[in-house]
Design an enzyme around this catalytic site. Structure first.
Site, PDB file in Angstrom:
ATOM      1  N   ASP A  25     -17.488  69.956  37.249  1.00 28.56           N
ATOM      2  CA  ASP A  25     -17.487  71.406  37.046  1.00 28.56           C
ATOM      3  C   ASP A  25     -18.287  72.058  38.160  1.00 28.56           C
ATOM      4  O   ASP A  25     -19.407  71.641  38.455  1.00 28.56           O
ATOM      5  CB  ASP A  25     -18.106  71.765  35.687  1.00 28.56           C
ATOM      6  N   GLU A 123     -11.448  71.121  39.543  1.00 24.65           N
ATOM      7  CA  GLU A 123     -10.771  72.379  39.257  1.00 24.65           C
ATOM      8  C   GLU A 123      -9.856  72.729  40.425  1.00 24.65           C
ATOM      9  O   GLU A 123     -10.179  72.485  41.578  1.00 24.65           O
ATOM     10  CB  GLU A 123     -11.799  73.489  39.052  1.00 24.65           C
ATOM     11  N   ASP A 204     -22.412  74.094  31.710  1.00 26.10           N
ATOM     12  CA  ASP A 204     -21.759  73.344  32.796  1.00 26.10           C
ATOM     13  C   ASP A 204     -21.348  71.951  32.312  1.00 26.10           C
ATOM     14  O   ASP A 204     -20.314  71.417  32.722  1.00 26.10           O
ATOM     15  CB  ASP A 204     -22.702  73.219  33.993  1.00 26.10           C
TER      16      ASP A 204
END
Length: 209
Positions: A25, A123, A204
């Site tokens: 993340d 991501e 997170d």
């Protein structure tokens, strides 16, 4: 000066645990927070926004100082010298960010290898995208490129996952609610049936899971 250098890098093979995935993340307070799919309590945060921002603000202050001097310079050698200093400062700032990302990516890959992760999930952030600008000043797209490059060298496969709602989705029950994210660092699910409704966890960490 051009230097040609050949390096013999010994090939090392890691016995990965099948389907074990390292979730990464990208965040503001902690640049990269990771956890492992089948053992989410094996986790770690890499980098510090405060330490990076401190150096970046020093560069910003120096740029402003040179800009003020340029406004007072009428021309000639003095102005050219100030313009050269500005370009030199920009290059130095870019190199600092690149080196910082190299350090982060190496630590992430080392963590994945140590825990025998077959995959790394990142991501799906595009270069110059809105997400990349919002997430920080130093370019997470560049960090992702370095992670992908170094992963290939050690045999780890990288997969891209949609970044939408990762900050709002509960890792326990899948509930999506902007109220789940209490603040920058705290996540607490709004679903009354979810165990994360009873306790708050690091936001997170939740996103990495």
């Amino acid at each position: 000066l051009i230097l040609n250098l050949n390096l013999n890098i010994p090939e090392t093979k890691t016995e990965f645990i099948k389907d074990r995935t390292l979730g990464v993340d990208l965040g503001m307070a902690i640049p990269a927070y990771v956890s492992i799919s089948d053992s989410p309590y094996i986790r770690k945060g890499f980098g510090s926004y405060e330490e990076f921002s401190k150096v970046r603000n020093q560069f910003k202050a120096r740029r402003k100082r040179i800009q003020r001097q340029l406004a007072l310079a009428n021309g000639g050698r003095g102005r050219r010298k100030k313009l050269h200093s500005m370009e030199f400062l920009k290059d130095k700032e870019k190199q600092f960010a690149k080196t910082y990302n190299h350090n982060l990516s190496k630590r992430i890959i080392d963590f994945a290898l140590k825990n025998k992760c077959e995959y790394i999930n990142l991501e799906d952030i595009k270069s110059n995208s809105l997400e990349d600008r919002i997430l920080g000043q130093w370019g997470y797209y560049q960090l992702q490129e370095q992670i992908e490059y170094k992963s290939k060298l050690v045999g780890i496969k990288v997969r891209k996952v949609k970044s939408a709602y990762t900050s709002q989705m509960c890792s326990e029950c899948g509930n999506i609610d902007k109220e789940n994210r209490k603040n920058q660092s705290t996540f607490k699910c709004t679903n009354e049936k979810c165990r994360l409704n009873k306790k708050a966890i690091n936001a997170d960490w939740n996103a990495s899971i």
